[in-house]
Design a protein around this motif. Structure first.
Motif, mmCIF file in Angstrom:
data_model
loop_
_atom_site.group_PDB
_atom_site.id
_atom_site.type_symbol
_atom_site.label_atom_id
_atom_site.label_comp_id
_atom_site.label_asym_id
_atom_site.label_seq_id
_atom_site.Cartn_x
_atom_site.Cartn_y
_atom_site.Cartn_z
ATOM 1 N N TYR A 29 -10.114 46.388 71.613
ATOM 2 C CA TYR A 29 -9.348 46.566 72.844
ATOM 3 C C TYR A 29 -8.538 45.430 73.100
ATOM 4 O O TYR A 29 -8.569 44.379 74.170
ATOM 5 C CB TYR A 29 -10.256 46.651 73.949
ATOM 6 N N TYR A 30 -7.498 45.486 72.289
ATOM 7 C CA TYR A 30 -6.594 43.969 72.124
ATOM 8 C C TYR A 30 -5.676 43.687 73.269
ATOM 9 O O TYR A 30 -5.275 42.539 73.385
ATOM 10 C CB TYR A 30 -5.654 44.169 71.073
ATOM 11 N N ASN A 98 -18.353 43.387 86.010
ATOM 12 C CA ASN A 98 -17.468 42.488 85.179
ATOM 13 C C ASN A 98 -17.162 42.911 83.910
ATOM 14 O O ASN A 98 -17.968 43.656 83.047
ATOM 15 C CB ASN A 98 -18.073 41.089 85.121
ATOM 16 N N ARG A 99 -15.951 42.524 82.960
ATOM 17 C CA ARG A 99 -15.508 42.599 81.990
ATOM 18 C C ARG A 99 -15.871 41.318 80.979
ATOM 19 O O ARG A 99 -14.809 41.237 80.179
ATOM 20 C CB ARG A 99 -14.217 43.265 81.869
ATOM 21 N N ASN A 100 -16.635 40.470 81.210
ATOM 22 C CA ASN A 100 -16.577 39.101 81.146
ATOM 23 C C ASN A 100 -15.770 38.509 82.288
ATOM 24 O O ASN A 100 -14.685 39.108 82.829
ATOM 25 C CB ASN A 100 -16.178 38.616 79.781
ATOM 26 N N ALA A 112 -9.339 31.140 75.634
ATOM 27 C CA ALA A 112 -9.865 31.834 74.894
ATOM 28 C C ALA A 112 -10.816 32.975 75.462
ATOM 29 O O ALA A 112 -11.245 33.997 74.749
ATOM 30 C CB ALA A 112 -11.195 30.876 74.195
ATOM 31 N N LYS A 113 -11.022 32.705 76.693
ATOM 32 C CA LYS A 113 -11.923 33.999 77.547
ATOM 33 C C LYS A 113 -10.868 34.880 78.218
ATOM 34 O O LYS A 113 -11.556 35.551 79.008
ATOM 35 C CB LYS A 113 -12.836 33.360 78.407
ATOM 36 N N PHE A 114 -9.897 34.836 77.933
ATOM 37 C CA PHE A 114 -8.523 35.577 78.805
ATOM 38 C C PHE A 114 -8.777 37.115 78.533
ATOM 39 O O PHE A 114 -8.600 38.162 79.574
ATOM 40 C CB PHE A 114 -7.112 35.108 78.247
ATOM 41 N N LEU A 115 -9.328 37.354 77.309
ATOM 42 C CA LEU A 115 -9.203 39.050 77.031
ATOM 43 C C LEU A 115 -10.734 39.585 76.947
ATOM 44 O O LEU A 115 -11.598 38.440 76.416
ATOM 45 C CB LEU A 115 -8.591 39.341 75.902
#
Length: 641
Positions: A29-30, A98-100, A112-115
């Protein structure tokens, strides 16, 4: 113009040149961003002067909105010294959806946690792991957090589509059943599918939390109390009066006269139950007064109809009291005012439609001039070239092109942040006199500095009103939205200040965060533009469509359309609209591709302007032979779906 189609939440394969990359550890899921959460940053946001927060609750359940709003309300109160546990509020946010979580662009260095590339939907909260399962699917789970009856859980298998989800309707602990189990307990759940030892268990629905939220959003809490009076008399129509808290009074009469009751007359309790049915109106019954001295009866259907009319009457009175008053305008006057507003100043120059081209480098600008472009826009951000445009070199090209009869214009970056170099100021000092702007900030800067400016299509000018308005603000011309259809454009009264997109690979998505860097970088250091410069990349969806992805000199990320816009077959229809110019977007056109594409459109334009009949189908075949992808006519005929 409708709900989001959600392309960022879809599954894609990533290709480098012709090779599919195997990145199973990163997920597929880029384009799926993690959810923004800034609840730990409120003190810092307040310190820098932020005085209002916005919560995105669109397409979410009411309980979600209630829980998230409540969490931020309490967190703001904590800033005033109420000593609320922010971590507890954060935990509630993870439980609701949440999706993170990511701090987005609020905290530098946290990209680094954006996606959230592993999955695009609610992943819930980790609550334990599978210990074992028997052949009847009785499954033992070691809990790392509490579990309640009615909770929703999902057990993650080793493969993408190997997850098991259920609502917990029985929890066995030891020899009995319980309503709740705590951290450290080993519980047994009855599943409907096979799972494996050490599979992870996530809670994606917390019943207690959602039940608590529901209590705060009872529909009745927001209704308006009204007093209702019902009077019945023999041989007369029922009289219903509803009065609200603002003193508005709605009186309605029934349609059927009251008659003596054969068995039971209408009593107060029955009458009250009928008129209290206020349903989806904004009203709730307060006091009720009933009079039936003649012991008569009217049909319930008549009471219901009278009640509905009274509620409608009362609502109109409330709205009329608070709504601003407007002078009545006839349909004929409205049409006259509309036509007068839309009519642009007459264009004294009956010049033929021009050909403009957007390029990404000085070298391509020179090729475009030689190929016959009337106007060349040079993108300063260096999309696909990864090189910043040198201002002095571009100024030399502008002077040279002017001698060739072509205008070259610098196009300011479509994304400009306060921390970015102010390219406009630098070029202004060098003597630049004209720009193209793709965002409102750049547009306003040009106006403030009395610079001649063209508004790009990214500003989404979608109707004649917007075109008229922006031209009146001394904007030189406008490139219209590519979402407009040909029929819609034909209804514009004047397009002599407008450019229309006619060919090229259009940008579908622009991101400050570079996906390629996020999924392909190794180690702690970012790629700093090294990855994307070596190879060509594209994303392929489940239907086989391939979307090229490119970056610019600032490591911003762009997704281009899988099909190249080509309107060469319909060129005569576009020219008939008399636009100022037709534009080619040459993000991916290089060298001979670029030169030949411009030459074909140049030749076809001149033939049409000279009343000749060009071989448009033949031109299309020539363009297809050099194109990077197959063609589309975009939204010109289908519109925005």
């Amino acid at each position: 113009r409708g709900r989001c189609a959600g392309p960022c939440r879809l599954l894609y394969d990533l290709y480098k040149d012709a090779n599919k990359l195997d990145l199973k550890d990163k997920g597929n899921y880029y384009l799926s961003p993690a959810d923004l959460c800034g609840i730990h940053l409120l003190r810092e946001l307040k310190t820098i002067g932020i005085d209002s927060l916005k919560i995105e609750g669109r397409m979410k359940r009411a309980e979600y909105v209630a829980i998230v709003t409540n969490a931020y309300r309490k967190a703001i109160d904590e800033l005033e010294g109420n000593n609320i546990d922010i971590q507890d509020l954060y935990n509630n946010l993870t439980k609701v959806f949440n999706r993170n979580f990511s701090t987005g662009y609020l905290v530098k260095g946290n990209e680094a946690k954006f996606l959230s590339t592993l999955r695009p939907d609610n992943r819930g909260v980790y609550i334990g792991k599978v210990i074992k399962q028997d052949r009847h699917f009785n499954t033992e789970i070691l809990l790392d957090d509490e579990l309640n009856l009615g909770d929703g859980i999902e057990i993650w298998g080793p493969k993408d589509n190997d997850n098991t989800a259920l609502i917990v309707n029985e929890i066995r602990l030891g020899s009995g059943s319980v309503d709740k189990a705590e951290k450290g307990h080993v519980v047994t759940l009855k599943l409907s599918a096979k799972v494996n030892k050490n599979d992870l268990v996530y809670k994606n629905y917390d019943k207690a939390l959602f039940d608590k939220a529901l209590k705060t959003i009872s529909e009745d809490d927001y209704k308006i109390d009204v007093d209702i009076s019902l009077s019945l008399k023999k041989g007369e129509y029922a009289k219903l009066v509803i009065t609200d808290d603002m003193g508005n009074c709605a009186e309605e009469m029934g349609q059927i006269k009251a008659e003596p009751a054969q068995n039971r007359p209408l009593d107060e309790a029955t009458a009250k139950s009928k008129v209290a049915r206020l349903g989806d109106t904004p009203f709730r019954m307060g006091n009720f007064t009933f009079s039936n001295i003649d012991n008569v009866l009217v049909p319930f259907s008549d009471l219901n109809d009278t009640r509905r009319r009274a509620c409608k009457n009362l609502l109109e009175k409330r709205l009329n009291k608070i709504a601003p008053s407007y002078e009545e305008l006839s349909a004929a006057d409205f049409r006259n005012y509309k036509n007068a507003f839309l009519k642009l100043a007459p264009n004294n120059q009956d010049s033929p439609t021009k050909l403009s081209v957007f390029v990404c480098s000085i070298e391509d600008a020179q090729l475009a001039v030689k190929a016959g472009a009337d106007i060349v826009y040079v993108g300063l951000e260096g999309i696909s070239t990864h090189k910043k445009v040198n201002g002095r070199e571009l100024l030399e090209v502008i002077d040279w092109a002017q001698g060739e009869g072509t205008k070259v214009i610098a196009s300011l970056p479509k994304i400009q942040k306060p921390t970015d170099p102010n390219l406009g100021e630098d070029l202004l000092k060098l003597g630049y006199k004209e720009f193209m702007a793709g965002n409102l900030g750049a547009l306003n800067w040009c106006r403030q500095n009395n610079i001649k400016v063209t508004a790009d299509y990214t500003l989404n000018f979608f109707n004649p009103y917007a075109l008229r308005y922006i031209i009146e603000k001394d904007i030189d011309r406008v490139c219209l939205s590519p979402e407009l259809t040909l029929k819609q454009m034909a209804k514009f009264p004047d397009l002599t200040k407008a450019e229309l997109l006619v060919h090229g690979d259009l940008i579908l998505m622009t991101s400050q965060y570079c996906m390629l860097s996020g999924v392909l970088s190794t180690g702690e250091k970012p790629c700093q533009g090294r990855i994307c410069r070596k190879n060509n990349y594209y994303l392929q969806d489940d239907k086989g469509f391939r979307f090229p992805v490119v970056t610019d000199a600032y490591c911003r990320f762009y997704v281009l359309n899988s099909r190249t816009l080509c309107m060469i077959e319909d060129l005569h229809k576009l020219i008939k609209l008399k636009p100022y110019a037709l534009r080619i977007e040459a993000h991916r056109l290089k060298g001979e591709q670029l030169t030949k594409t411009i030459s074909i459109y140049r030749q076809a334009l001149e033939q049409i302007n000279n009343k000749q009949k060009p071989d448009l189908l033949g031109y299309k075949k020539e363009l297809e032979s050099i194109s990077n992808s197959s063609f589309t006519k975009g939204h010109y005929y289908r519109g925005v779906l």
